[in-house]
Every structure is written in C-alpha cells, then in structure tokens.
Design a protein around this motif. Structure first.
Motif, PDB file in Angstrom:
ATOM      1  N   GLY A  71       0.765  -1.237   0.000  1.00  0.00           N
ATOM      2  CA  GLY A  71       0.000   0.000   0.000  1.00  0.00           C
ATOM      3  C   GLY A  71       0.792   1.281   0.000  1.00  0.00           C
ATOM      4  N   HIS A  72       2.129   1.186   0.051  1.00  0.00           N
ATOM      5  CA  HIS A  72       2.912   2.410  -0.076  1.00  0.00           C
ATOM      6  C   HIS A  72       2.682   3.037  -1.439  1.00  0.00           C
ATOM      7  CE1 HIS A  72       5.825   0.508   3.003  1.00  0.00           C
ATOM      8  NE2 HIS A  72       5.111   1.442   3.608  1.00  0.00           N
ATOM      9  N   GLN A  73       2.615   4.335  -1.464  1.00  0.00           N
ATOM     10  CA  GLN A  73       2.493   5.051  -2.726  1.00  0.00           C
ATOM     11  C   GLN A  73       3.617   6.059  -2.868  1.00  0.00           C
ATOM     12  OE1 GLN A  73      -1.480   6.773  -2.914  1.00  0.00           O
ATOM     13  NE2 GLN A  73      -2.199   5.047  -4.152  1.00  0.00           N
ATOM     14  N   VAL A  74       4.067   6.240  -4.080  1.00  0.00           N
ATOM     15  CA  VAL A  74       5.077   7.248  -4.357  1.00  0.00           C
ATOM     16  C   VAL A  74       4.736   7.886  -5.697  1.00  0.00           C
ATOM     17  CG1 VAL A  74       6.656   5.636  -5.527  1.00  0.00           C
ATOM     18  CG2 VAL A  74       7.553   7.737  -4.495  1.00  0.00           C
ATOM     19  N   THR A  75       4.953   9.185  -5.786  1.00  0.00           N
ATOM     20  CA  THR A  75       4.704   9.916  -7.022  1.00  0.00           C
ATOM     21  C   THR A  75       6.031  10.378  -7.601  1.00  0.00           C
ATOM     22  OG1 THR A  75       2.532  10.675  -6.265  1.00  0.00           O
ATOM     23  CG2 THR A  75       3.577  11.919  -8.035  1.00  0.00           C
ATOM     24  N   LYS A  76       6.273  10.023  -8.858  1.00  0.00           N
ATOM     25  CA  LYS A  76       7.489  10.424  -9.553  1.00  0.00           C
ATOM     26  C   LYS A  76       7.110  11.402 -10.669  1.00  0.00           C
ATOM     27  CE  LYS A  76      10.960   8.946  -8.842  1.00  0.00           C
ATOM     28  NZ  LYS A  76      12.015   9.328  -7.857  1.00  0.00           N
ATOM     29  N   SER A  77       7.933  12.420 -10.853  1.00  0.00           N
ATOM     30  CA  SER A  77       7.683  13.428 -11.878  1.00  0.00           C
ATOM     31  C   SER A  77       8.723  13.337 -12.984  1.00  0.00           C
ATOM     32  CB  SER A  77       7.715  14.832 -11.268  1.00  0.00           C
ATOM     33  OG  SER A  77       6.683  14.999 -10.319  1.00  0.00           O
ATOM     34  N   LEU A  78       8.302  13.664 -14.198  1.00  0.00           N
ATOM     35  CA  LEU A  78       9.240  13.777 -15.309  1.00  0.00           C
ATOM     36  C   LEU A  78       9.929  15.134 -15.182  1.00  0.00           C
ATOM     37  CD1 LEU A  78      10.261  12.587 -18.043  1.00  0.00           C
ATOM     38  CD2 LEU A  78       8.457  13.920 -19.140  1.00  0.00           C
ATOM     39  N   PRO A  79      11.237  15.145 -14.934  1.00  0.00           N
ATOM     40  CA  PRO A  79      11.925  16.425 -14.717  1.00  0.00           C
ATOM     41  C   PRO A  79      11.694  17.406 -15.865  1.00  0.00           C
ATOM     42  CG  PRO A  79      13.369  14.593 -14.152  1.00  0.00           C
ATOM     43  CD  PRO A  79      12.157  13.997 -14.818  1.00  0.00           C
ATOM     44  N   GLY A  80      11.153  18.567 -15.521  1.00  0.00           N
ATOM     45  CA  GLY A  80      10.898  19.588 -16.527  1.00  0.00           C
ATOM     46  C   GLY A  80       9.641  19.391 -17.341  1.00  0.00           C
ATOM     47  N   GLY A  81       8.981  18.240 -17.165  1.00  0.00           N
ATOM     48  CA  GLY A  81       7.787  17.967 -17.957  1.00  0.00           C
ATOM     49  C   GLY A  81       8.122  17.742 -19.420  1.00  0.00           C
ATOM     50  N   PHE A  82       7.173  17.988 -20.304  1.00  0.00           N
ATOM     51  CA  PHE A  82       7.431  17.840 -21.730  1.00  0.00           C
ATOM     52  C   PHE A  82       6.655  18.888 -22.515  1.00  0.00           C
ATOM     53  CE2 PHE A  82       4.063  14.535 -20.980  1.00  0.00           C
ATOM     54  CZ  PHE A  82       3.053  15.090 -21.744  1.00  0.00           C
ATOM     55  N   VAL A  83       7.011  18.994 -23.786  1.00  0.00           N
ATOM     56  CA  VAL A  83       6.374  19.941 -24.699  1.00  0.00           C
ATOM     57  C   VAL A  83       5.746  19.160 -25.844  1.00  0.00           C
ATOM     58  CG1 VAL A  83       6.735  21.852 -26.312  1.00  0.00           C
ATOM     59  CG2 VAL A  83       7.953  21.810 -24.118  1.00  0.00           C
ATOM     60  N   VAL A  84       4.485  19.466 -26.137  1.00  0.00           N
ATOM     61  CA  VAL A  84       3.822  18.940 -27.327  1.00  0.00           C
ATOM     62  C   VAL A  84       3.856  20.041 -28.382  1.00  0.00           C
ATOM     63  CG1 VAL A  84       1.681  18.079 -28.329  1.00  0.00           C
ATOM     64  CG2 VAL A  84       2.338  17.391 -26.008  1.00  0.00           C
ATOM     65  N   GLU A  85       4.488  19.739 -29.517  1.00  0.00           N
ATOM     66  CA  GLU A  85       4.659  20.733 -30.576  1.00  0.00           C
ATOM     67  C   GLU A  85       4.304  20.071 -31.905  1.00  0.00           C
ATOM     68  OE1 GLU A  85       8.233  23.212 -32.782  1.00  0.00           O
ATOM     69  OE2 GLU A  85       8.622  22.206 -30.870  1.00  0.00           O
ATOM     70  N   THR A  86       3.390  20.650 -32.646  1.00  0.00           N
ATOM     71  CA  THR A  86       2.931  20.040 -33.893  1.00  0.00           C
ATOM     72  C   THR A  86       3.184  20.922 -35.115  1.00  0.00           C
ATOM     73  OG1 THR A  86       0.700  20.922 -33.532  1.00  0.00           O
ATOM     74  CG2 THR A  86       1.144  18.703 -32.705  1.00  0.00           C
ATOM     75  N   THR A  87       3.896  22.010 -34.938  1.00  0.00           N
ATOM     76  CA  THR A  87       4.185  22.923 -36.050  1.00  0.00           C
ATOM     77  C   THR A  87       5.526  22.584 -36.685  1.00  0.00           C
ATOM     78  OG1 THR A  87       2.958  24.700 -34.961  1.00  0.00           O
ATOM     79  CG2 THR A  87       4.483  25.329 -36.715  1.00  0.00           C
ATOM     80  N   SER A  88       5.551  22.453 -37.989  1.00  0.00           N
ATOM     81  CA  SER A  88       6.785  22.124 -38.702  1.00  0.00           C
ATOM     82  C   SER A  88       7.724  23.329 -38.760  1.00  0.00           C
ATOM     83  CB  SER A  88       6.470  21.666 -40.126  1.00  0.00           C
ATOM     84  OG  SER A  88       5.910  20.384 -40.134  1.00  0.00           O
ATOM     85  N   PRO A  89       9.024  23.056 -38.774  1.00  0.00           N
ATOM     86  CA  PRO A  89       9.990  24.146 -38.945  1.00  0.00           C
ATOM     87  C   PRO A  89      10.048  24.618 -40.396  1.00  0.00           C
ATOM     88  CG  PRO A  89      11.127  22.041 -38.818  1.00  0.00           C
ATOM     89  CD  PRO A  89       9.677  21.749 -38.576  1.00  0.00           C
ATOM     90  N   HIS A  90      10.485  25.857 -40.563  1.00  0.00           N
ATOM     91  CA  HIS A  90      10.612  26.466 -41.887  1.00  0.00           C
ATOM     92  C   HIS A  90      12.010  27.046 -42.043  1.00  0.00           C
ATOM     93  CE1 HIS A  90       6.327  26.639 -40.782  1.00  0.00           C
ATOM     94  NE2 HIS A  90       6.088  26.440 -42.063  1.00  0.00           N
ATOM     95  N   ILE A  91      12.441  27.164 -43.273  1.00  0.00           N
ATOM     96  CA  ILE A  91      13.695  27.833 -43.573  1.00  0.00           C
ATOM     97  C   ILE A  91      13.381  29.305 -43.803  1.00  0.00           C
ATOM     98  CG2 ILE A  91      15.534  28.093 -45.271  1.00  0.00           C
ATOM     99  CD1 ILE A  91      13.883  24.717 -44.666  1.00  0.00           C
ATOM    100  N   THR A  92      14.076  30.169 -43.082  1.00  0.00           N
ATOM    101  CA  THR A  92      13.821  31.610 -43.199  1.00  0.00           C
ATOM    102  C   THR A  92      14.847  32.332 -44.062  1.00  0.00           C
ATOM    103  OG1 THR A  92      15.026  32.021 -41.141  1.00  0.00           O
ATOM    104  CG2 THR A  92      12.640  31.699 -40.981  1.00  0.00           C
ATOM    105  N   SER A  93      16.030  31.743 -44.224  1.00  0.00           N
ATOM    106  CA  SER A  93      17.025  32.345 -45.106  1.00  0.00           C
ATOM    107  C   SER A  93      18.017  31.283 -45.544  1.00  0.00           C
ATOM    108  CB  SER A  93      17.758  33.511 -44.430  1.00  0.00           C
ATOM    109  OG  SER A  93      18.612  33.040 -43.407  1.00  0.00           O
TER     110      SER A  93
END
Length: 289
Positions: free
Chosen positions: A112-134
């Motif tokens: 019955g022991h419980q422990v909560t672990k976190s992902l350090p820094g969390g995460f980012v969901v990004e769905t935008t493609s990169p573009h070439i600007t120059s």
C-alpha cells in the motif's frame, strides 16, 4: 504437544522508486529533449522496491500505477508493471500543443505504499513544422562561396539526439548537393554530386546550419536539396516547399520562409557561381530548372 508452526513476517517500510522517460512511438527510442509531436505521448520506466524482502518477480510485477500529464489529477491512464518492474503507458487524454510541466506517475507497492514520480521539466507537445527563413548563397553570386548557411525559425534536431534517429540537420543523408557540370541544366545526366566537408549547427544569433563546401569548386550552377526526413526536436518534418522559379526565362526567387502550410516536402534551392562577372545579380536569365 504438537510443534508450533513458525513463520517470518517481513516489514516493508520503504516506498517504491522508478525511472521515468519519454518514448518515441515510431522508433522505440528515448526522446532526448522531452519534446514530441504526439498528442497522446508515451512514458515508460522501470520500478524498483528496496524493501528487504521485496526481491524478484513476486514483488515487482503487477504493481499498479496512474498517470497525470496535465496536472488535474491521475486520470490520464492506468497500468501495471511487468515482472521485472518495467512499465509503459500512453496518455488516454489527447493534448493540445503546449508545455506540460507537471507530468506525474503514482505507483503503489504490495503493502500500500504510494510514491509519485515526476518527469523532470515535464514535456512539450509541438505540432508545427519548422521552416527555412534564409539561405545563402542564393541566386547568382560573383564570388566563390565557402559554405551554404541555412537559418530555421526554430530549434532543430542537432547532434545531441538527432543522429540517433537519422533526423538531424547534421546528418549528410538528409541533403543532396549537385552541380550541372557546366551545361547549366539541373537535373540532367551530366550532374555531379558535391560532397560537403562539414556540417555544423549553432543557435548563437539564430538557428543556423552551416554546410562547408570543398575548396576549389568551379563556376557552375548548383542545387541544394534538404529532404523532409530532417525534423525539429519534436520530430516534426520541415515544411520545405521552396523552389526557385524560371518564368519566361527570368530567374526568380521563391518567397521565404519556406513551406505551403503542410508538414513535409523537400526544400530545394539553386545558386549560380559566376566569378567572371562579379557585378552580376539575381535578375539575370538562367536555364529552366
């Protein structure tokens, strides 16, 4: 008298512990930047329980855990560990693009022991493609360039993790550079491949890739292709559509930034080296490409 049966009782006073990391569903590898374009991301790890009698499959298998990816409670998925303590879970909640800084897994052991672990820094969901600007050089140049410099509008998948997946802008397989071998026509059977001597990436003053060229390349027409196998750190392929145009015999330049608003598509750019006419400019006629 009958013998008294004896037994031992273990006292478990220690909660379990676990590693935690993000998994790339396409390759099965660990995501090195905690960035993803997957709106239902997958996390995984290996649980351990250090209580003295908790060893082996009997103590590590079938332990329940719960996922919270968005900080509103452990309602984003549940699962159990396997016999070695390994676990994996995909979010049952579809996430919008953004930063998720409070990503948690809650584990329970057999007493019955419980422990909560976190992902350090969390995460980012990004769905935008990169573009070439120059890109330079571009068009017609009167001096012999030593390098091609490409600037992106966001951080790209560099050597820290990109080569693991083959998606890095530092991976030569994601590029093709050819010259016309003097006939001024690309593509043609006379085209020659040019092999750069180095690829380097820097985020000082922009997200910049430098492709170092061999010394002594002749005056000629050159074409660089960056394939959409190159991605940003969230695995989004470049939005690369950018093709120099030749309309009615006049060499024109497509607009930057690159792209048509849809992820994918190669980036193709041409330039002509003409050191015999150093004052030449991009308005001159070039053959149809």
């Amino acid at each position: 008298t009958s013998p008294i049966a004896q037994t031992s009782i273990g006292v478990d006073t220690l909660p379990p512990d676990s590693t935690i990391e993000m998994k790339d569903e396409a390759t099965g590898a660990t995501l090195p930047y905690n960035r993803t374009n997957d709106t239902t991301p997958t996390l995984r790890g290996v649980l351990s329980d250090q209580a003295p009698f908790n060893v082996g499959a009997a103590s590590l298998g079938s332990l329940p855990f719960e996922l919270d990816v968005d900080g509103d409670g452990f309602d984003d998925g549940t699962g159990t560990t396997n016999n070695s303590g390994a676990w994996e879970i995909q979010s049952t909640t579809t996430l919008l693009p953004g930063t998720y800084s409070n990503v948690r897994i809650r584990f329970s052991d057999k007493v019955g022991h419980q422990v909560t672990k976190s992902l350090p820094g969390g995460f980012v969901v990004e769905t935008t493609s990169p573009h070439i600007t120059s890109i330079a050089p571009l068009g017609v140049v009167g001096t012999r360039p030593t390098a091609i410099v490409i600037t992106f509008d966001e951080s790209m998948f560099d050597v820290a993790g990109g080569l693991l997946f083959g998606k890095s802008v530092l991976n030569p397989a994601n590029f093709n550079l050819v010259r016309s071998n003097g006939d001024g026509i690309i593509p043609s059977a006379n085209d020659l491949t040019v092999t750069p001597t180095n690829f380097s990436y820097s985020e000082v003053g922009g997200f910049r890739l430098t492709i170092t060229l061999p010394v002594g390349l002749p005056d000629d027409l050159y074409k660089l292709t960056l394939f959409d196998t190159a991605t940003d750190r969230a695995m989004n392929p470049i939005d690369g559509e950018f093709i120099d145009r030749n309309t009615n015999g006049v060499f024109e330049l497509a607009d930057l930034p690159s792209g048509n608003g849809v992820a994918g598509g190669p980036f193709m750019s041409t330039y002509k080296v003409d050191t015999a006419s150093p004052s030449i400019n991009t308005a001159l006629n070039l053959p149809q490409l």
